[in-house]
Structures are given as C-alpha cells and as structure tokens.
Design an enzyme around this catalytic site. Structure first.
Site, PDB file in Angstrom:
ATOM      1  CE1 TYR A 291     -26.823  14.140  13.544  1.00  0.00           C
ATOM      2  CE2 TYR A 291     -25.654  16.184  13.041  1.00  0.00           C
ATOM      3  CZ  TYR A 291     -26.749  15.353  12.876  1.00  0.00           C
ATOM      4  OH  TYR A 291     -27.767  15.725  12.051  1.00  0.00           O
TER       5      TYR A 291
ATOM      6  CE  LYS B 140       4.811   0.131   2.121  1.00  0.00           C
ATOM      7  NZ  LYS B 140       3.497  -0.480   1.806  1.00  0.00           N
ATOM      8  CB  THR B 141       3.662   0.099   7.034  1.00  0.00           C
ATOM      9  OG1 THR B 141       2.274  -0.062   7.401  1.00  0.00           O
ATOM     10  CG2 THR B 141       4.496  -0.037   8.298  1.00  0.00           C
TER      11      THR B 141
ATOM     12  N   GLY C 263       0.804  -1.212   0.000  1.00  0.00           N
ATOM     13  CA  GLY C 263       0.000   0.000   0.000  1.00  0.00           C
ATOM     14  C   GLY C 263       0.837   1.262   0.000  1.00  0.00           C
TER      15      GLY C 263
ATOM     16  NE  ARG D 124      -5.036  -8.030   9.288  1.00  0.00           N
ATOM     17  CZ  ARG D 124      -5.783  -8.817   8.542  1.00  0.00           C
ATOM     18  NH1 ARG D 124      -6.113  -8.477   7.339  1.00  0.00           N
ATOM     19  NH2 ARG D 124      -6.200  -9.963   9.032  1.00  0.00           N
TER      20      ARG D 124
ATOM     21  NE  ARG E 107      -3.813   3.553   0.661  1.00  0.00           N
ATOM     22  CZ  ARG E 107      -3.884   2.383   0.026  1.00  0.00           C
ATOM     23  NH1 ARG E 107      -3.521   1.276   0.663  1.00  0.00           N
ATOM     24  NH2 ARG E 107      -4.317   2.309  -1.212  1.00  0.00           N
TER      25      ARG E 107
ATOM     26  CD  GLU F  27      -7.805  -1.141   8.190  1.00  0.00           C
ATOM     27  OE1 GLU F  27      -8.141  -1.416   7.031  1.00  0.00           O
ATOM     28  OE2 GLU F  27      -6.660  -0.722   8.486  1.00  0.00           O
TER      29      GLU F  27
ATOM     30  CG  ASP G 268      -1.325  -0.060   9.003  1.00  0.00           C
ATOM     31  OD1 ASP G 268      -1.946   0.953   8.627  1.00  0.00           O
ATOM     32  OD2 ASP G 268      -1.628  -1.209   8.650  1.00  0.00           O
TER      33      ASP G 268
ATOM     34  CG  ASP H 142       4.473  -6.433   8.143  1.00  0.00           C
ATOM     35  OD1 ASP H 142       3.902  -5.731   7.303  1.00  0.00           O
ATOM     36  OD2 ASP H 142       3.861  -7.216   8.881  1.00  0.00           O
ATOM     37  CG  ASP H 143       3.132  -9.323   4.991  1.00  0.00           C
ATOM     38  OD1 ASP H 143       3.555 -10.324   5.610  1.00  0.00           O
ATOM     39  OD2 ASP H 143       2.040  -8.788   5.243  1.00  0.00           O
TER      40      ASP H 143
ATOM     41  NE  ARG I  50      -2.278  -4.231  -1.087  1.00  0.00           N
ATOM     42  CZ  ARG I  50      -1.805  -3.686   0.039  1.00  0.00           C
ATOM     43  NH1 ARG I  50      -0.903  -4.342   0.750  1.00  0.00           N
ATOM     44  NH2 ARG I  50      -2.224  -2.499   0.447  1.00  0.00           N
TER      45      ARG I  50
ATOM     46  CG  MET J 116      -6.332   3.231   6.919  1.00  0.00           C
ATOM     47  SD  MET J 116      -5.376   3.326   5.385  1.00  0.00           S
ATOM     48  CE  MET J 116      -5.241   1.599   4.956  1.00  0.00           C
TER      49      MET J 116
END
Length: 548
Positions: free
Chosen positions: A243, A202-203, A81, A252, A424, A311, A205, A175-176, A145, A250
C-alpha cells in the site's frame, strides 16, 4: 473519579521553570529593550494602535521588583482550536498569582471570548485546578472562536471587567486570537479602563513564530503524536509491502507540521506548500512528481510508500490559490445573492459566471466533490475550510490516472488518512508542559509590572528549561495588513516554512534518498519517563535551527 496510572503520574509532574522565574517574585526586575515597529505597513498599524504601538521589548533579571503584589484579579480565556499545554498556561498563571499573594484571584471565562461577553466564568481554586495540571485539552473552561472586534463587544468586556474588578485579561490563542488581544488592549488603553491585556502564543500549526517566539505551544506534542502514528503506518507499510499511504496532517497556512513529521519519520514523500508556491508548481507538476517516485520505487520492487500532505497544500498551488482568493472575495461580496441559490447547478453557474476565465477553467476541471468542498461555509475569517477539502484523496485519484495514462507497470494501491484531532488534545510532552507553565507564570509578571498589549515569551528553548529566558514582546510588532472578508484588517503575520532555513535544507538534502529507498524511522510514543536526553528533547526543527 477513576484515573489511569498515566493521569495520576502526570498530575504529579512538576513543570520546570527558567532560572529567573524560580526566584522569589519580589526579586525579579523588568528590563526594557528596544522600541519596536510592526513587520509591515508601519504607518497604517501605528495609526490603528496609537496607544500600544512602538512599545519596547521586555526581559526579566534578578533585582528589585517594582511590581504590584496584591489586589490582583485576573481573567483568562482559551481561544481557538485546542493545543496540548493550554491547561499548564492556566496553572502557571494561577500559581504565580497565588505565590505573589494568596488573596489574588484568577477567573476563567468559559467557552472562549464569548465567556467574557456573557459573563460566564468560574473562580479557580486549588482543588479545581489540580485536576487539570499537565493534561491535554481545553476542557478546564472550554474554548471558542468568537471574534472580539467591535466597539460594542469591547464595551461589554469592559463592563464585565469592571463588575469583577479585573485588572488584567490573559488571552491564550493563536495569531487571530492574539490579534483580538492587541485590538482589545488598544481599546482598553484608549478608554483608560485600567484593564491590561496579555497574550500567550498557542497553535499546533507552528505558524505563530518569529525572532522572539521560537515555537508556539502545542506544536511539539502534536508533531510527536502525529509522528508516532506515521511511524506506525510506515512499519505497517514496510510489513505489508502493498500500500501507498497518503497522510494529510494539520497546518492550514503553513507546512511546519508536515516538515517536522518528515524530519522525524523520513517518509518517501513530503510535500511542502511553501516550496510548491515558490516554484510555481501546478497540480499536475505535483502529481507527476509523486508518480515518478512511485515508478522509481516500483522498479526496485517496492510497491509501497508513505506520503505526507500538509492540510493547506491546495491553497499553495498557484492556480488554485488564485481561484480560492476569487471565491472568498465573491462569497464575501455577494453573500446574500449566493445564499438564495437552491440547487448545485445554480450555485455552479453563479460562481463560474463571476470568476475570471482562468479561474473558471481551473474550477471546471476539478472533481465535483472538490468543487463542493471549495464552496462550503467559510470560517469566521471568511476563508475556505481547507481541513474539509480531501486533498489526499484528490492526489490519489490523479496519481492513479497519471500512471494509467503513462501505461506504467507500477502497482499503485493507495489508502488515505487525515491526522488532525488526534494531536490537538494529547497529554502535553514534557517540553510543552514546562514551556506552557513558564508562559503562564511569566504572563503574571508582565501583568504585575503594569504591561499591556504584550505577548508572554520564553526563549532559548533548545537549551533546556533552566537556561530558558523569560520576557515579553509587543503584539503590534508582529502585525501587518491582510485582506479579510473583502477589506484590509490588521492581523499577526503568519510564519511560513523558510525555504532557505536549516530544517528545510536538511530535508531537501535527504528527500531523494528517502524517496527511492526505504529509510523509515519509527519515533514511537511520546516519552514521559527515562533519561532527559530521551524525554525532554525538543523538535528536530528547533534543534536544527539553533544548531543543536
């Protein structure tokens, strides 16, 4: 092409480098630190990576360089991503290559790892690369990906590398993606291909983090972007006063973004998945907590508020986490059997009949739309796509029911939001522009010194760019075994929010006051201009962690 004033200004911004990288490349010496081992499963990881396991940490100092200076042809890909600053990693790498020798070449392979497999690339030039300096997005070469994990794929990459006389490949990813980099580096070393592999962290998250990687790039910009939007909503909530806003952000596998945005904006509620899991909180525990805050504020005449939801929250709730793990395993093992089921009734009955009794009961009690979302197509790693699970809507529905069941007089009118893609591809903050440029520049030094299987690292980040320190860490140091697609595989361990860490403790100490009163803060837009103490500050998380 027409550019906005901001685009023009950002093109002209000169990223700041650590002092050591400001030296002539010929006067930078590599220093070797201690040998490393993986964070867990040492024997297994060592067995899987015999050529790249146990390598030493790297730092740089001023001295006599033994680096290779010419004949360098480097390939680079963006993987996974998008994250703000990716373009600056590439421009930093390019500038370092050309500074070492103008005849060195940088090839960008398009569409992520598939660009390496398809030999789809572009050779970067000054004119081309200048269009992307300090900009957001990954559109310079695109991303993807595709996983690099089979020997057949590695052979194709090796052939492409040989065709272009590549001596190194830089993989910019999370990480992946960097797990893929480690596996590819091991293959290249085992086959004596002469191709080095370097990763960059990079990420947005924030879960690619450890004692050396203080923050992954893009996290700073994304959190500031989300915080601006959350602050805008807080101002609206404080104005309309009618409200409750449930905002999913984000993150995960970890709640770093949610926590950072809470530190920036001081909402009434911020759920931290790691705390939910540690305290073994059920879905109803969470719902009752939110309902308690709604009632407490209503008693003060405050029938409005803001709640931040990570998320991946639903995967941290113990009974749901077990359910998701069982579903992931079931769909991995019985993929073909499930694929032929044509109706929802057949799918439902198939799943229920193959779950444990406890998980079957949890699944039955979920709303039908959440059941559907839990059974949607898996991601490339065989996991549920939690971004498509509308947890924020589920909480609104369940809180409204809880208040009704209590006979509460609290007014509860709620709206839901999901901030994901908004963060992003934003223009990188000054911090990310500098950090990413330094990571790319530093990656070349790792390459020129003949290193492979390393991740480019820049540390001491809360002290300002001139005091940053450059180096590298073996990727295998971050690895452990995890179950993916029904079998154990080596992966980089994700960094979760530390409940005994200073950032969470600060949040914990203030959340009761933030819950019952209106303590909103309004960060506003990312500041590109003005005093350094406004423009160049890092995240609250990092500042608190490092005592600044």
């Amino acid at each position: 092409m027409n550019y906005s004033p901001l685009q023009k200004a950002r093109y002209e911004y000169q990223p700041k480098l650590p002092l050591i990288l400001q030296n002539d490349i010929n006067n930078i010496e590599v220093c070797y630190g201690n040998a490393t081992q993986s964070v867990a499963d040492q024997d297994k990881i060592k067995e899987m990576f015999p050529n790249t396991y146990g390598m030493k940490t790297i730092s740089f100092k001023k001295g006599s360089s033994k680096a290779k200076k010419d004949g360098q042809v480097v390939g680079v890909i963006l993987s996974g991503g998008q994250a703000p600053g990716g373009h600056n990693v590439i421009t930093g790498l390019y500038d370092a290559l050309k500074k070492s020798n103008p005849n060195n070449v940088l090839l960008g392979f398009k569409g992520g790892p598939s660009g390496l497999l398809d030999d789809d690339y572009i050779e970067f030039t000054d004119e081309f690369i200048n269009e992307y300096r300090n900009t957001g997005g990954f559109d310079i070469i695109g991303s993807g990906r595709t996983k690099l994990e089979t020997v057949e794929q590695f052979k194709v990459v090796a052939e492409v590398a040989k065709k272009h006389s590549l001596n190194a490949i830089v993989i910019i990813g999370g990480d992946d993606s960097n797990t893929n980099a480690a596996v590819l580096a091991e293959y290249m070393a085992a086959t004596n291909s002469g191709v080095q592999v370097i990763g960059c962290p990079k990420t947005i998250d924030g879960d690619l983090k450890n004692d050396v990687i203080e923050v992954s790039f893009g996290f700073d910009t994304a959190c500031k972007t989300y915080s601006e939007l959350i602050g805008n909503i807080e101002r609206d909530a404080n104005s309309a006063k009618k409200y409750w806003h449930f905002i999913k952000v984000m993150g995960r596998s970890a709640s770093h973004i949610a926590l950072e945005c809470a530190l920036e904006c001081q909402p009434n509620i911020c759920l931290v998945g790691e705390e939910v899991e540690a305290k073994n909180q059920s879905m109803m525990d969470i719902v009752k907590y939110i309902a308690d805050v709604v009632e407490a504020r209503s008693a003060k005449g405050l029938n409005y508020g803001v709640a931040i939801v990570p998320e991946g929250l639903i995967e941290f709730i113990p009974e749901v986490k077990v359910l998701i793990a069982e579903i992931n395993e079931l769909l991995a093992v019985h993929e073909k059997d499930y694929a032929v089921l044509g109706t929802w009734e057949d799918q439902f009955n198939f799943v229920i009949s193959n779950l444990t009794s406890n998980s079957a009961a949890v699944f039955k009690n979920l709303p039908v739309d959440i059941q559907h979302q839990l059974l949607m197509d898996r991601d490339p790693h065989g996991n549920v796509q939690v971004s498509r699970i509308e947890t924020e809507k589920l909480l609104i529905t369940m809180v409204a029911k809880e208040l009704k069941d209590r006979g509460s007089k609290a007014k509860f009118s709620a709206l839901n939001h999901f901030f994901g893609y908004e963060g992003r591809c934003a223009f990188p903050s000054n911090f990310d522009a500098d950090y990413c440029y330094s990571l790319g520049y530093n990656a070349f030094l790792l390459i020129s010194n003949g290193l492979t299987g390393y991740m480019s690292t820049v540390t001491n980040l809360s002290a300002g760019p001139s005091n940053w320190e450059a180096g590298g860490i073996p990727i295998t140091k971050m690895m452990n075994l995890e179950r993916r697609h029904g079998e154990f595989k080596p992966v980089i361990r994700k960094a979760l929010v530390e409940l005994d860490g200073k950032p969470f403790k600060y949040f914990e100490a203030h959340r009761k006051e933030w819950a019952e009163n209106t303590c909103f803060t309004f960060p506003g837009a990312i500041q590109y201009y003005g005093p350094a103490e406004v423009c160049d500050i890092t995240t609250r998380t990092l500042a608190i962690e490092q005592g600044n």
